[in-house]
Enzyme design. Structure first.
Site: not given
Ligand code: C5P
Length: 234
Positions: A34, A61, A63, A66, A69, A121, A212-213
């Site tokens: 992503k 990602d 998002k 707008d 068109n 969220t 992610g982390r």
């Molecule tokens: O590091 P972590 O596992 O928390 O990363 C989650 C990813 O999902 C991040 O890129 C975050 O921006 C994205 N995300 C999220 N919650 C959402 C929408 C997107 O954590 N509601």
């Protein structure tokens, strides 16, 4: 739609993301990646082409939100970038979502998977009611946005694994749920509030987990990725 683990590469430079992806070289693993706003705005479309050229699938990602068109034209550019998945805000309305599908669809009829963000969220019920003047309960709003997305021809939504069941009930089993907020059972939650393990996300019916982390900051990212795959896919 196949189940998969998508690795959120929230890095701010090409150097950092390539150092991370280098760890997977020679392992035979090519994670679905992503790319979010941070990396895309830092490095531009070239970073998408480079990661794609290494053989990774890409969820871009950005998002979009707008007028129809503008979104149609932007989606057409993203489609030519050959991403595999991209997204927009369902709040942009059905007209915007339909225009997005039109822009994304290539001449040969193929297109990337398109999913919608419903309510972020980070938006509380209070902010929704008092600032956005949306008076209905947040769960109802999320499901209504999901239904609009489905009616507009989109493939799915981003949501919590805890909401995946309700979304599938409202929009069908084929409607894709892409779910962040995933942590290992003993892991650090970071700033995520409602979290589930990869195994639990599987039980709840998530189609793709976004992690992610727990992978990018792990001492051994390849092992953490493999653990996600084995817990989520088996
Ligand atoms: O590091 P972590 O596992 O928390 O990363 C989650 C990813 O999902 C991040 O890129 C975050 O921006 C994205 N995300 C999220 N919650 C959402 C929408 C997107 O954590 N509601």
């Amino acid at each position: 739609m196949g189940k998969d683990v998508i690795v959120a590469c929230d890095f701010s430079s090409k150097q950092a993301v390539m150092d991370f992806l280098d760890k997977f070289e020679g392992t035979g693993k090519k994670p679905f990646v992503k790319i979010g706003m941070e990396l895309y705005y830092a490095e531009g479309p070239a970073i998408v082409r480079e990661i794609k050229a290494r053989g990774h699938k890409i969820f871009l990602d950005l998002k979009l939100h707008d007028i129809p068109n503008t979104v149609m034209k932007a989606m057409s550019v993203l489609s030519r970038l050959d991403v595999d998945m991209c997204n927009l805000h369902a709040a942009g309305t059905s007209a915007m979502m339909e225009a997005a599908i039109k822009g994304l669809t290539r001449e040969d009829g193929t297109r990337p998977i398109l999913i919608a963000v419903t309510q972020l969220t980070s938006t509380s019920q209070e902010a929704m009611t008092n600032e956005l003047l949306i008076e209905r309960p947040i769960d109802e709003v999320v499901l209504s946005y999901a239904r609009n997305a489905k009616r507009s021809g989109l493939d799915g939504v981003v949501c919590s694994p805890l909401e995946a069941g309700k979304v599938h009930e409202a929009c069908g089993a084929e409607f894709v749920t892409v779910t962040p907020g995933v942590r290992f059972a003993e892991g650090d939650r970071g700033d995520q509030v409602r979290v589930t393990t990869p195994a639990r996300a599987k039980e709840l019916g998530s189609d793709y987990i976004v992690v992610g982390r727990p992978i990018t900051a792990a001492a051994d990212p390849v092992a953490a990725y493999e653990r996600c795959i084995s817990e989520f896919i088996g």
